[in-house]
Design a protein around this motif. Structure first.
Motif, PDB file in Angstrom:
ATOM      1  N   ALA A 229       0.826  -1.209   0.000  1.00 14.58           N
ATOM      2  CA  ALA A 229       0.000   0.000   0.000  1.00 14.58           C
ATOM      3  C   ALA A 229       0.859   1.258   0.000  1.00 14.58           C
ATOM      4  O   ALA A 229       0.454   2.301  -0.530  1.00 14.58           O
ATOM      5  N   VAL A 232       1.624   2.299  -3.519  1.00 14.79           N
ATOM      6  CA  VAL A 232       0.444   2.916  -4.141  1.00 14.79           C
ATOM      7  C   VAL A 232       0.262   4.338  -3.640  1.00 14.79           C
ATOM      8  O   VAL A 232      -0.010   5.262  -4.415  1.00 14.79           O
ATOM      9  N   VAL A 233       0.429   4.542  -2.335  1.00 17.33           N
ATOM     10  CA  VAL A 233       0.254   5.882  -1.756  1.00 17.33           C
ATOM     11  C   VAL A 233       1.314   6.839  -2.286  1.00 17.33           C
ATOM     12  O   VAL A 233       1.025   7.992  -2.631  1.00 17.33           O
ATOM     13  N   SER A 294      -6.597   7.534  -4.759  1.00 13.47           N
ATOM     14  CA  SER A 294      -6.373   6.159  -4.322  1.00 13.47           C
ATOM     15  C   SER A 294      -7.154   5.890  -3.047  1.00 13.47           C
ATOM     16  O   SER A 294      -7.203   6.738  -2.142  1.00 13.47           O
ATOM     17  N   ASP A 296      -6.223   3.690  -0.895  1.00 15.51           N
ATOM     18  CA  ASP A 296      -5.194   3.576   0.144  1.00 15.51           C
ATOM     19  C   ASP A 296      -4.809   4.944   0.680  1.00 15.51           C
ATOM     20  O   ASP A 296      -4.586   5.101   1.890  1.00 15.51           O
ATOM     21  N   ARG A 299      -7.214   6.431   3.244  1.00 13.25           N
ATOM     22  CA  ARG A 299      -7.121   5.888   4.602  1.00 13.25           C
ATOM     23  C   ARG A 299      -5.943   6.439   5.391  1.00 13.25           C
ATOM     24  O   ARG A 299      -5.813   6.165   6.589  1.00 13.25           O
ATOM     25  N   VAL A 300      -5.080   7.204   4.734  1.00 12.57           N
ATOM     26  CA  VAL A 300      -3.916   7.784   5.417  1.00 12.57           C
ATOM     27  C   VAL A 300      -4.368   9.000   6.224  1.00 12.57           C
ATOM     28  O   VAL A 300      -5.178   9.810   5.769  1.00 12.57           O
ATOM     29  N   SER A 358       4.851   1.808   8.929  1.00  4.64           N
ATOM     30  CA  SER A 358       3.599   2.302   8.351  1.00  4.64           C
ATOM     31  C   SER A 358       3.896   3.456   7.417  1.00  4.64           C
ATOM     32  O   SER A 358       5.023   3.991   7.388  1.00  4.64           O
ATOM     33  N   VAL A 359       2.869   3.871   6.659  1.00  9.75           N
ATOM     34  CA  VAL A 359       3.022   5.008   5.747  1.00  9.75           C
ATOM     35  C   VAL A 359       3.326   6.273   6.532  1.00  9.75           C
ATOM     36  O   VAL A 359       4.131   7.115   6.104  1.00  9.75           O
TER      37      VAL A 359
END
Length: 408
Positions: A229, A232-233, A294, A296, A299-300, A358-359
Motif C-alpha cells: 500500500a 500505491v500511496v 487512491s 489507500d 485511509r492515510v 507504516s506510511v
C-alpha cells in the motif's frame, strides 16, 4: 498576446509541460488502442528519464558551470558525448526491459529502446543551442519532438500500429534538421576527443547516477518496510503533485540554461511555490480529493499527508540549492556535495529499516531526511576557506582587442 506566447515558448515551463503531456498522451492512447504493447509503452516512459538525466549531466551542467574550454567546438563536443554513451545506455535499456518484461522478444526490446537512443543526440543539441543560438530555437527541439509525438501517436492509434515507436518519425525528422543546420567548426576551434568529451562532465554524471539509484531504491524500500500500500500511496501523491514537479523541473532547467547569469526570483519559481501551496491545501482541506487518487491514500491520516507536503517543500528547496551550488562550485566540490547528500538519503533509508512500519512513519522519515539535505546543501554552498578561484573568460571588445573578465 504574441509577446506572451513568445515568452512562454522561450520558457522551460512550456518544454516540461509539453514533454509530460506527450508521455501521458502516448500512454493513454496505448491503453485504448494498443493494449498488447501497453507494458512496453509504460516502461519506455521510465527509460526516457535516462537520456534526459545523462545528457543534462554530461553537456548541460558543464556548460552551466563554465568549465568547458572556450576553444572547443560545442556542437561536435556534445555530439561525441552523446555518441559515447549510446552503447551503455542501449545495453542498460535492453537489460532492463529483459528483466522487467522477460516474455518480450528481442525485436520488441530493440524497438522500445530506439526512441531512448534517438533522444540522446536531440538532448545534446538542445543544451548546445541554448548556449550558442536563440532560446526559442533551442526550445523548439524538444517542443517539436513532443508535439510531433502526440500527432504521430494519434495517427498510429487510428491505423492500429504499435505506439512504442510513435516518437521515432518525428525524432528522425528533427534530428535531420538539427544536423543540417549545425554550426561548422572554425579554424581555431578544437574538436574534443570522445574521451575528453565525456570526462569533463564525469562528476555531474556520477552525481546524476546516484540520484537515479536513490529514486529507484525509495519505492522498493517503501514496499518492503510499509507494505504494498505504501507504493500505491507514494505513486498517488506523486500524481497529485505532478503539476508542481513540472514547474520544479522547469526552474531547474532554467537555472542550468542560464548558468551563472540565472536569477533566483523568476516567474517559474513563483509558480512552483504557488502550486506547492495550492496542492497541499487541497489535499489537506478537502479529504475526498485524496480518495479520488487512491483508496489507500484516503485511509492515510491528516498528519501523514501534512508530513508529505513538508517533504515536498523541503525537496523544492534542496533542489534549488543543489543546482545553484553546482553552477558556482568546482566540479569536484559539487561531486563531494552530491555524494554527501545521497549518503544522507541512503543513510536515512537504512535508519528507516529499524523503525518504519507504516506510511505515517515513512513520510516522517522522508520529511526529516529532506530537511537534513537542505541543511547539508546550505552548509556546502558557503564558499570554501580562502574563496574559490574566479572563472576567467576571454572576451572580445570593440577594436579587435581581447580582455580577460571574471564571471564569478
Amino acid at each position: 498576446m504574441t509577446a506572451t506566447l513568445r515568452r512562454l515558448q522561450e520558457s522551460q515551463l512550456s518544454v516540461q509541460a509539453l514533454t509530460r503531456l506527450s508521455s501521458v498522451c502516448v500512454f493513454l492512447l496505448a491503453s485504448w488502442a494498443d493494449t498488447p504493447h501497453l507494458a512496453l509503452v509504460a516502461f519506455q516512459g521510465v527509460l526516457l528519464a535516462i537520456p534526459f538525466t545523462m545528457v543534462e549531466a554530461l553537456v548541460g551542467r558543464p556548460l552551466s558551470a563554465g568549465v568547458v574550454p572556450p576553444s572547443w567546438h560545442l556542437e561536435s563536443w556534445a555530439a561525441r558525448a552523446a555518441a559515447v554513451v549510446t552503447v551503455p545506455v542501449g545495453v542498460v535499456g535492453f537489460v532492463a526491459v529483459s528483466v522487467a518484461l522477460p516474455e518480450t522478444g528481442i525485436v520488441d526490446r530493440l524497438l522500445v529502446i530506439s526512441p531512448v537512443l534517438l533522444q540522446l543526440p536531440l538532448e545534446a543539441s538542445f543544451w548546445v543551442q541554448a548556449r550558442t543560438r536563440a532560446r526559442r530555437r533551442a526550445n523548439a527541439v524538444p517542443q517539436l519532438v513532443a508535439a510531433g509525438t502526440m500527432l504521430t501517436a494519434g495517427a498510429f492509434a487510428v491505423a492500429g500500429m504499435r505506439l512504442d515507436v510513435s516518437s521515432v518519425p518525428i525524432q528522425v525528422l528533427v534530428l535531420g534538421w538539427v544536423v543540417a543546420t549545425r554550426l561548422r567548426a572554425g579554424p581555431e576551434q578544437v574538436r574534443a576527443s570522445p574521451l575528453r568529451a565525456v570526462r569533463i562532465g564525469a562528476a555531474y554524471c556520477t552525481a546524476a547516477a546516484i540520484d537515479l539509484g536513490y529514486a529507484v531504491a525509495l519505492p522498493s524500500f517503501a514496499g518492503a518496510l510499509a507494505g504494498p500500500a505504501a507504493i500505491v500511496v507514494l505513486r498517488a501523491m506523486d500524481l497529485a503533485f505532478g503539476p508542481f514537479h513540472v514547474a520544479l523541473s522547469a526552474t531547474t532547467r532554467e537555472d542550468v540554461v542560464g548558468g551563472r547569469a540565472s536569477r533566483f526570483r523568476t516567474a517559474p519559481r513563483a509558480l512552483t511555490v504557488v502550486l506547492l501551496v495550492s496542492i497541499s491545501a487541497a489535499l489537506l482541506a478537502v479529504p475526498w480529493t485524496r480518495g479520488l487518487l487512491s483508496a489507500d491514500l484516503a485511509r492515510v491520516g491528516l498528519a501523514a499527508v501534512t508530513l508529505y507536503c513538508v517533504y515536498k517543500a523541503a525537496l523544492m528547496v534542496s533542489t534549488w540549492l543543489s543546482v545553484r551550488h553546482m553552477i558556482r562550485a568546482a566540479p569536484r566540490r559539487f561531486l563531494v556535495s552530491a555524494i554527501g547528500s545521497r549518503a544522507v538519503a541512503f543513510g536515512s533509508l537504512a535508519l528507516a529499516a529499524l523503525w518504519v512500519r507504516s506510511v505515517e512513519d515513512l513520510f516522517l522519515q522522508l520529511a526529516a531526511c529532506e530537511l537534513a539535505v537542505v541543511a547539508w546543501y546550505s552548509l556546502r554552498s558557503r564558499a570554501p576557506a580562502g574563496g574559490a578561484p574566479p572563472v576567467v573568460a576571454t572576451v572580445e571588445v570593440p577594436g579587435g582587442r581581447q580582455t580577460k573578465q571574471s564571471i564569478d
